[in-house]
Design a protein around this motif. Sequence first.
Motif, PDB file in Angstrom:
ATOM      1  N   LEU A 133       0.862  -1.184   0.000  1.00  0.00           N
ATOM      2  CA  LEU A 133       0.000   0.000   0.000  1.00  0.00           C
ATOM      3  C   LEU A 133       0.899   1.235   0.000  1.00  0.00           C
ATOM      4  CD1 LEU A 133      -2.510   1.821   0.515  1.00  0.00           C
ATOM      5  CD2 LEU A 133      -2.320   1.220   2.952  1.00  0.00           C
ATOM      6  N   TYR A 134       0.747   2.078  -1.034  1.00  0.00           N
ATOM      7  CA  TYR A 134       1.426   3.376  -1.061  1.00  0.00           C
ATOM      8  C   TYR A 134       0.479   4.396  -0.452  1.00  0.00           C
ATOM      9  CZ  TYR A 134       4.863   1.121  -4.020  1.00  0.00           C
ATOM     10  OH  TYR A 134       5.849   0.289  -4.480  1.00  0.00           O
ATOM     11  N   LEU A 135       0.926   5.081   0.589  1.00  0.00           N
ATOM     12  CA  LEU A 135       0.027   5.914   1.384  1.00  0.00           C
ATOM     13  C   LEU A 135       0.585   7.347   1.435  1.00  0.00           C
ATOM     14  CD1 LEU A 135      -2.544   5.771   3.131  1.00  0.00           C
ATOM     15  CD2 LEU A 135      -1.100   5.109   5.060  1.00  0.00           C
ATOM     16  N   LEU A 136      -0.172   8.279   0.868  1.00  0.00           N
ATOM     17  CA  LEU A 136       0.336   9.645   0.687  1.00  0.00           C
ATOM     18  C   LEU A 136      -0.245  10.609   1.725  1.00  0.00           C
ATOM     19  CD1 LEU A 136       0.060   9.811  -3.229  1.00  0.00           C
ATOM     20  CD2 LEU A 136       1.748   8.645  -1.795  1.00  0.00           C
ATOM     21  N   HIS A 137       0.573  11.575   2.121  1.00  0.00           N
ATOM     22  CA  HIS A 137       0.161  12.563   3.126  1.00  0.00           C
ATOM     23  C   HIS A 137      -0.453  13.792   2.464  1.00  0.00           C
ATOM     24  CE1 HIS A 137       3.510  15.109   1.992  1.00  0.00           C
ATOM     25  NE2 HIS A 137       4.277  14.040   1.980  1.00  0.00           N
ATOM     26  N   GLY A 138      -0.861  14.748   3.272  1.00  0.00           N
ATOM     27  CA  GLY A 138      -1.478  15.968   2.764  1.00  0.00           C
ATOM     28  C   GLY A 138      -0.486  17.117   2.632  1.00  0.00           C
ATOM     29  N   SER A 139      -0.986  18.233   2.150  1.00  0.00           N
ATOM     30  CA  SER A 139      -0.177  19.444   1.999  1.00  0.00           C
ATOM     31  C   SER A 139       0.385  19.852   3.354  1.00  0.00           C
ATOM     32  CB  SER A 139      -1.067  20.544   1.436  1.00  0.00           C
ATOM     33  OG  SER A 139      -0.415  21.772   1.455  1.00  0.00           O
ATOM     34  N   GLY A 140       1.689  20.067   3.422  1.00  0.00           N
ATOM     35  CA  GLY A 140       2.319  20.416   4.697  1.00  0.00           C
ATOM     36  C   GLY A 140       2.827  19.208   5.448  1.00  0.00           C
ATOM     37  N   GLY A 141       2.446  18.019   5.008  1.00  0.00           N
ATOM     38  CA  GLY A 141       2.946  16.807   5.649  1.00  0.00           C
ATOM     39  C   GLY A 141       4.267  16.373   5.051  1.00  0.00           C
ATOM     40  N   ASP A 142       4.764  15.251   5.522  1.00  0.00           N
ATOM     41  CA  ASP A 142       5.972  14.675   4.963  1.00  0.00           C
ATOM     42  C   ASP A 142       5.991  13.181   5.260  1.00  0.00           C
ATOM     43  OD1 ASP A 142       7.011  14.333   7.616  1.00  0.00           O
ATOM     44  OD2 ASP A 142       7.722  16.396   7.585  1.00  0.00           O
ATOM     45  N   GLU A 143       7.145  12.549   5.081  1.00  0.00           N
ATOM     46  CA  GLU A 143       7.220  11.091   5.222  1.00  0.00           C
ATOM     47  C   GLU A 143       6.984  10.615   6.648  1.00  0.00           C
ATOM     48  OE1 GLU A 143       9.743  13.076   5.006  1.00  0.00           O
ATOM     49  OE2 GLU A 143      11.476  12.344   6.143  1.00  0.00           O
ATOM     50  N   SER A 144       6.922  11.537   7.612  1.00  0.00           N
ATOM     51  CA  SER A 144       6.648  11.158   8.998  1.00  0.00           C
ATOM     52  C   SER A 144       5.171  11.286   9.362  1.00  0.00           C
ATOM     53  CB  SER A 144       7.457  12.046   9.960  1.00  0.00           C
ATOM     54  OG  SER A 144       8.835  11.885   9.735  1.00  0.00           O
ATOM     55  N   ALA A 145       4.386  11.965   8.551  1.00  0.00           N
ATOM     56  CA  ALA A 145       3.024  12.357   8.949  1.00  0.00           C
ATOM     57  C   ALA A 145       2.139  11.157   9.287  1.00  0.00           C
ATOM     58  CB  ALA A 145       2.389  13.200   7.849  1.00  0.00           C
ATOM     59  N   TRP A 146       2.097  10.156   8.408  1.00  0.00           N
ATOM     60  CA  TRP A 146       1.233   9.005   8.666  1.00  0.00           C
ATOM     61  C   TRP A 146       1.726   8.199   9.877  1.00  0.00           C
ATOM     62  CZ3 TRP A 146      -3.481   7.494   7.885  1.00  0.00           C
ATOM     63  CH2 TRP A 146      -4.213   7.957   6.779  1.00  0.00           C
ATOM     64  N   LEU A 147       3.046   8.159  10.079  1.00  0.00           N
ATOM     65  CA  LEU A 147       3.569   7.417  11.232  1.00  0.00           C
ATOM     66  C   LEU A 147       3.288   8.145  12.534  1.00  0.00           C
ATOM     67  CD1 LEU A 147       6.983   6.231   9.791  1.00  0.00           C
ATOM     68  CD2 LEU A 147       5.103   4.766  10.528  1.00  0.00           C
ATOM     69  N   GLU A 148       3.270   9.467  12.502  1.00  0.00           N
ATOM     70  CA  GLU A 148       3.076  10.225  13.737  1.00  0.00           C
ATOM     71  C   GLU A 148       1.586  10.505  13.959  1.00  0.00           C
ATOM     72  OE1 GLU A 148       5.918  13.462  13.627  1.00  0.00           O
ATOM     73  OE2 GLU A 148       7.593  12.057  13.541  1.00  0.00           O
ATOM     74  N   CYS A 149       1.032  11.508  13.323  1.00  0.00           N
ATOM     75  CA  CYS A 149      -0.392  11.823  13.526  1.00  0.00           C
ATOM     76  C   CYS A 149      -1.287  10.665  13.071  1.00  0.00           C
ATOM     77  CB  CYS A 149      -0.777  13.078  12.759  1.00  0.00           C
ATOM     78  SG  CYS A 149       0.137  14.539  13.275  1.00  0.00           S
ATOM     79  N   GLY A 150      -0.839   9.899  12.098  1.00  0.00           N
ATOM     80  CA  GLY A 150      -1.671   8.836  11.535  1.00  0.00           C
ATOM     81  C   GLY A 150      -1.587   7.512  12.279  1.00  0.00           C
ATOM     82  N   CYS A 151      -0.672   7.373  13.241  1.00  0.00           N
ATOM     83  CA  CYS A 151      -0.520   6.133  14.029  1.00  0.00           C
ATOM     84  C   CYS A 151      -0.444   4.908  13.120  1.00  0.00           C
ATOM     85  CB  CYS A 151      -1.679   5.957  15.013  1.00  0.00           C
ATOM     86  SG  CYS A 151      -1.889   7.303  16.156  1.00  0.00           S
TER      87      CYS A 151
END
Lengths: 412, 412
Positions: B169-187
Amino acid sequence: MLLIFFTLLGAVAQSQKSVTVAVDNKVTFTYKNDKAQKVELMGDFSATETGLFKKSKKRQMEKQSCGTWTYTFSSLPSDLYMYAFKVDYTDSLQLDPSNSFTLRNVDTYYSAFVLTGGVGDFFITQQVAHGTVQKVWYPSTVNGMKQRRLSVYLPPQYQSEASRRFPVLYLLHGSGGDESAWLECGCLAQIMDNLIAQRRCEPMIVVMPNGNAELDATPGESPYIQAKPSANNMTSMLGKIEEAFPREVIPFIDQHYRTIAQKQQRAIAGLSMGGLQTIFIAANNPSLFDYVGLFSAQTTNLMGGFAGGALNKVAGVMNKINNFFGANTKSDFDHVALYKDINEKLTAQFATSPRLYYIAVGKQDFVKKLNDNFREKLDELHLPYVYNETDGTHSWSNWRKYLIDFAPRLFK
Amino acid sequence: MLLIFFTLLGAVAQSQKSVTVAVDNKVTFTYKNDKAQKVELMGDFSATETGLFKKSKKRQMEKQSCGTWTYTFSSLPSDLYMYAFKVDYTDSLQLDPSNSFTLRNVDTYYSAFVLTGGVGDFFITQQVAHGTVQKVWYPSTVNGMKQRRLSVYLPPQYQSEASRRFPVLYLLHGSGGDESAWLECGCLAQIMDNLIAQRRCEPMIVVMPNGNAELDATPGESPYIQAKPSANNMTSMLGKIEEAFPREVIPFIDQHYRTIAQKQQRAIAGLSMGGLQTIFIAANNPSLFDYVGLFSAQTTNLMGGFAGGALNKVAGVMNKINNFFGANTKSDFDHVALYKDINEKLTAQFATSPRLYYIAVGKQDFVKKLNDNFREKLDELHLPYVYNETDGTHSWSNWRKYLIDFAPRLFK
């Protein structure tokens, strides 16, 4: 067109910088707050200030027009600086709202800034080949937990040379740290990338376990939600981490990574409490490591139990807990077999001719005296070591520099 | 003895909690500050409040004796909450000094707290088998950079079954996010670990690239020191990320990980701007993905250029920059071949019979109307999709829930 576009946006962003650098490393910190009566800049800006951040010197910022506060250093050495603002009417520190680079040290978050043009160049991501960082859970029985988390740095060559095997440096954090400490405050990946790119050190795997017996992982990643990291995590000094290390950590790494599983290709180093753990892990397992590094090591309990200076607190808390259970404090530590007979164990370890026993400490460090005592012990036992005495105190500024000095000595 | 010791310390730490939970999820936030005249609790505590944190409702805290401020919710739903305190005489937010779990959303750090007993149970590390998280650099030419950083989640089975291959699964973040966004806010890691442990979803690799064209990596890891993430990173919407994705990201992952490199075993999903990128990556590469997920997707420029609501800013900045170069704004976007002929591309994509085209959006989300328009387009073209309309707005609270709903639908 796109590159110019990018550069233009970069220039726009630059005008809002809260940390500006002029000639001769004249550095100005800026904080906008038109309601405050008083703002202080907090941070470790001098090698002789204490590394305990909350006790660091407060620098009064000057109020400029438009509600902006500034503080200017006429010259700062190149380094990574952690700082925050203390505003009247708040007890806690304020992060720099114009800076998105933030680091946690033990339980507190600070804004971070790298001043390049010297050793700081090691702390930033350069245009070189980069290694990979992994966060991995491994089976562990320490303190009744089932798993613990560790961090792994794989050198760029691990990816580009698919069958090559690598030596391993096990790198331990201090009291209150965790498996993220060396990667964050320690800039481990940046330092290793840059040292390897400059061919100043061998490509190696670096393993950073969580040596905090009370917390199996960094906040947000541990099942113990709302648990707060503490610099007095006493249970980490009961020998359990040291005991589990050769049984749990090393076999896991040798099984899951392309290591060279030999004493000649294995190193261990640690800072502060991690230095204490390093001494005992290495001394109790003389066949494991050819390279040992102590960075501002907490050698306290080598010097006759836990009575010494900084660890009085440990004894105090242990006393309370043992009173609760009707036990005696000192015996708790004395009963840890791993801590016993250290002279004999060190002698046996050095009989295997380790290639490097490295001790680094700062002249103003509160563990300096303890390290002097430890070196006296080694001298009495006629055990050879390399000694790096530096300026400065018990701080990440020194530990990063010790890593830069230590890593190139390994696996040569 | 050690376990009791540990428990006792846990009890001591517990008494200092700044967030306490009573029956019926009655939650009290506590902040100690005896100098403040006024303290407000900031956070996204209701599904209908805006997801733009700085505009979130301010809740006046009550001053108790001993300089402690409190705010009590009579009941809160189980979730992960990001919060901070706003104290008089400071403009910026104050982190909770008693809480070491902190998350960054775009450019701002917040204290974080998981309320368990419901969906929040997915967001904490449970005593189940854990996957591995990696941070990896890969070669990239986007915006003239040489490398970009991505995050990889490997399921527990990747370690325990050494020759097994996995879907991605390729999972993309939103504007202002980065490669850490899903791991941090996205758990992300916690959610995947828990879904897989419950056998609610297939073990899969999750790849989270950095889709912010202006910053190649998260703050502190990027060579662009002092660059600040921005929610208006306009260059990420010029088609470059979408264009590079199939050439740079997918081959790198298929080369370095044990993937099943087939359309049937490949999914892509993204939130907000990442949803926009997902639409175009999938539509321009109809042979690549059998599963597509749009979470609160920014479908704006499908609806006639960048004129729509939230992206007016983009057009504005582009106008300024293009005036600088004497160019015309709209044509810049129109000239991106990748964005052209979307109706024909979608029709061609659906002719390959993808197994799932999933659209999720909240009733109060500012992109709700745009998603309605996009669904109308799909309806007109007779292209089938699954639609998940929820309560709530443009927020991580929804995006985490969409992932929990979406991931179990993959690779079955």
